[in-house]
Design an enzyme around this catalytic site. Structure first.
Site, PDB file in Angstrom:
ATOM      1  N   ASP A  66      39.466  55.101  25.854  1.00  0.00           N
ATOM      2  CA  ASP A  66      38.300  54.281  25.502  1.00  0.00           C
ATOM      3  C   ASP A  66      38.778  52.833  25.324  1.00  0.00           C
ATOM      4  OD1 ASP A  66      36.623  53.203  22.865  1.00  0.00           O
ATOM      5  OD2 ASP A  66      35.403  54.214  24.345  1.00  0.00           O
ATOM      6  N   THR A  99      32.982  49.702  27.764  1.00  0.00           N
ATOM      7  CA  THR A  99      33.943  48.821  27.073  1.00  0.00           C
ATOM      8  C   THR A  99      35.111  48.447  27.976  1.00  0.00           C
ATOM      9  OG1 THR A  99      34.928  50.812  26.133  1.00  0.00           O
ATOM     10  CG2 THR A  99      33.438  49.601  24.735  1.00  0.00           C
ATOM     11  N   THR A 100      35.506  49.351  28.875  1.00  0.00           N
ATOM     12  CA  THR A 100      36.614  49.037  29.799  1.00  0.00           C
ATOM     13  C   THR A 100      36.104  48.144  30.927  1.00  0.00           C
ATOM     14  OG1 THR A 100      37.485  51.235  29.322  1.00  0.00           O
ATOM     15  CG2 THR A 100      38.446  50.078  31.178  1.00  0.00           C
ATOM     16  N   ASP A 397      30.058  57.537  22.145  1.00  0.00           N
ATOM     17  CA  ASP A 397      29.648  56.896  23.408  1.00  0.00           C
ATOM     18  C   ASP A 397      28.435  57.605  23.995  1.00  0.00           C
ATOM     19  OD1 ASP A 397      31.745  55.255  23.102  1.00  0.00           O
ATOM     20  OD2 ASP A 397      32.858  55.847  24.884  1.00  0.00           O
TER      21      ASP A 397
END
Length: 535
Positions: A66, A99-100, A397
């Site tokens: 994550d 998020t990545t 998530d």
């Protein structure tokens, strides 16, 4: 005087310990820092993603892919790198997923701006074309989006499967997907014709090591890790009447040290009797409502327990504020500050079963079989602490994605298809721009290709060949649903594979990435004040 030449250059009084970078050097330094941060998380994108193992300062191990969880643990000193890490946190708080992607995208957007800065193009020109491109990108997303029914289980599952397809829990099938959907539906309420889902406050995840993951479930109510205060109280009550308090059931203590002076020998007894009378009055006010369970956020004295046991009441003390709020929402009770104010409507009657059970080494209090709970607890079981922490991150998530779908039920194709659609729309739009902004506009289109390219790299396919094939599909702007299959690295129609994402996640990713790159490009002076001892 006329013989002297006065310099008009300003004198900058600075601490001698400060480090300063100016002009082009500062801008290129920022871009390198952003590239370094993006390089850390780039291999964690997609279903073939690698995991990162990080030792935190306390000696614990974080094992995750994550983006936010990785960058949160990394200690960096460069201001631009700190700013990049902040992006991932913002993305996590706003939409919970992507998020990545946001870090990889922002890093690439700065990389494609580097040649223009080296050619001495003014950063303002690059920034203006980026801002113009943002509008085009968001318009393209609106065009390719399709609406789904948030009540449709299959559509919700497809979106959450895509979100969890890159995570550790995908090997456990749809278990976590179903838990996320159930939990979010349970806490959804409608206010002023809009749906409100507050995951942070009303969904509590209890991680209990031991057992099998298959035992994880969403409770039809609340569970808290508390035991009753006295072993003589009942541990199981059917259809309990619940009173919630946030005041202590003991004599008021002074804020700091309190001194009492007694002059007569009977005064001390009188003071004790006054204390006892005060506690008895508190208990009588509570007992008058005929409750069977009393929960308070503060303490309960032994004397108060004595009266409550006699009345057959089970008591929980020192609950967390949020736990109390969740119980109130689940059982339909109202939290009261003073027992004297209690009325019948403040008593919670929406719970079917109050029971205390031992799971592992801990005792848990269950408020179950609630009629219409608008708060819930998710029980997660698993092998060890590290595994449970990763499952919880994945579940968070998934719940955020489910929430985004409930609030904005539009979806777009995943697997890099929407990024390629945006890239081809930007190239088309760039042809209509006549000023110097055209080149950065075109460069930004190539920056969007980093997402499908990274997906290919991470599963080891031939990047150049597959990328050319994908560009050809998107060239005419009609095949907007063609992307990359993250498992095989081939070009596929992602709609047939049911790889879809909520539009709000993608829109937030693009907005955050473009706005942050614009901000970093406009920096031309970095002053970092170091203390003498740090040097």
């Amino acid at each position: 005087i006329s013989g002297y030449h006065f310099s008009t250059r300003p004198v900058l009084a600075e601490n001698t310990n400060t480090k300063r970078e100016q002009g082009r050097k500062a801008q290129l330094g920022n871009i390198s820092a952003a590239q370094a941060v993006a390089g850390i998380v780039r291999t964690t994108l997609g279903p073939r993603a690698m995991l990162k193992m990080i030792l935190d300062p306390m000696g614990g191990i974080v094992l995750t892919n994550d983006g936010n969880a990785i960058l949160r643990e990394i200690d960096v000193s460069h201001p631009a790198a700190k700013s990049m890490i902040e992006l991932s946190r913002t993305q996590d708080e706003e939409v919970g997923d992507g998020t990545t992607s946001v870090i990889v995208l922002a890093g690439e957007m700065l990389t494609v701006a580097k040649p223009f800065l080296e050619e001495n193009m003014h950063p303002r020109t690059v920034v203006m074309s980026y801002i113009k491109a943002l509008d085009t990108a968001l318009e393209t997303l609106d065009e390719i989006a399709t609406e789904v029914d948030p009540e449709d289980e299959k559509a919700m599952l497809n979106v959450i499967r895509t979100c969890l397809g890159t995570k550790y829990v995908r090997r456990f099938g749809d278990l976590i997907c179903n838990i996320a959907i159930q939990a979010v539906r349970r806490v959804t309420i409608t206010e002023m014709k809009t749906k409100v889902v507050d995951i942070k406050r009303y969904i509590r995840v209890e991680k209990i090591p031991g057992g099998f993951l298959e035992e994880s479930k969403v409770l039809n109510g609340i569970a808290i890790s508390k035991d009753i205060v006295n072993p003589n109280m009942r541990r199981k009550i059917v259809n309990p009447r619940i009173i919630l308090l946030d005041s202590p059931l003991e004599y008021k203590k002074g804020e700091s040290q309190t001194n009492m002076e007694f002059t007569k020998d009977m005064d001390f007894e009188m003071a004790l009797k006054m204390e006892e009378a005060y506690i008895k009055k508190l208990c009588d006010d509570i007992i008058a409502m005929k409750p069977t369970v009393v929960c308070t956020e503060k303490g309960v004295s032994d004397y108060a327990q004595h009266f409550l046991i006699q009345a057959g009441i089970s008591v929980l003390r020192r609950l967390r504020k949020l736990d109390n709020v969740r119980i109130a929402r689940a059982v339909g009770a109202t939290i009261i500050n003073d027992p004297a104010d209690l009325k019948e409507e403040h008593v919670g009657k929406g719970c079917g079963l109050f029971e205390i059970r031992k799971i592992g080494d801990d005792y848990f209090t269950f408020f179950e079989e609630c009629k219409n709970p608008k708060a819930c607890t998710v029980m997660l079981r698993g092998a060890g602490k590290d595994v449970l922490n990763e499952i919880e991150r994945n579940l968070q998530d998934a719940m955020h994605v489910a929430r985004q779908l409930v609030c904005d039920p539009r979806i777009i194709p995943g697997g890099g298809a929407s990024e390629m659609a945006i890239a081809s729309a930007l190239i088309k739009k760039a042809k209509t721009i006549k000023s110097t902004q055209q080149r950065p506009f075109e460069a930004l289109a190539s920056a969007f290709e980093i997402i499908p390219r990274t997906l290919m790299e991470n599963c080891g396919s031939k990047v150049i060949r597959v990328m050319t094939e994908l560009r050809a599909k998107h060239a005419d702007g009609k095949e907007t649903t063609w992307g990359v299959d993250g498992n095989s690295g081939k070009v596929v129609d992602v709609e047939t594979l049911k790889i879809v994402e909520p539009i709000s996640v993608k829109a937030q990713t693009i907005k955050t990435a473009i706005e942050s790159s614009c901000m970093l490009l406009r920096i031309d002076d970095i002053v970092s004040g170091l203390a003498a001892k740090e040097q």
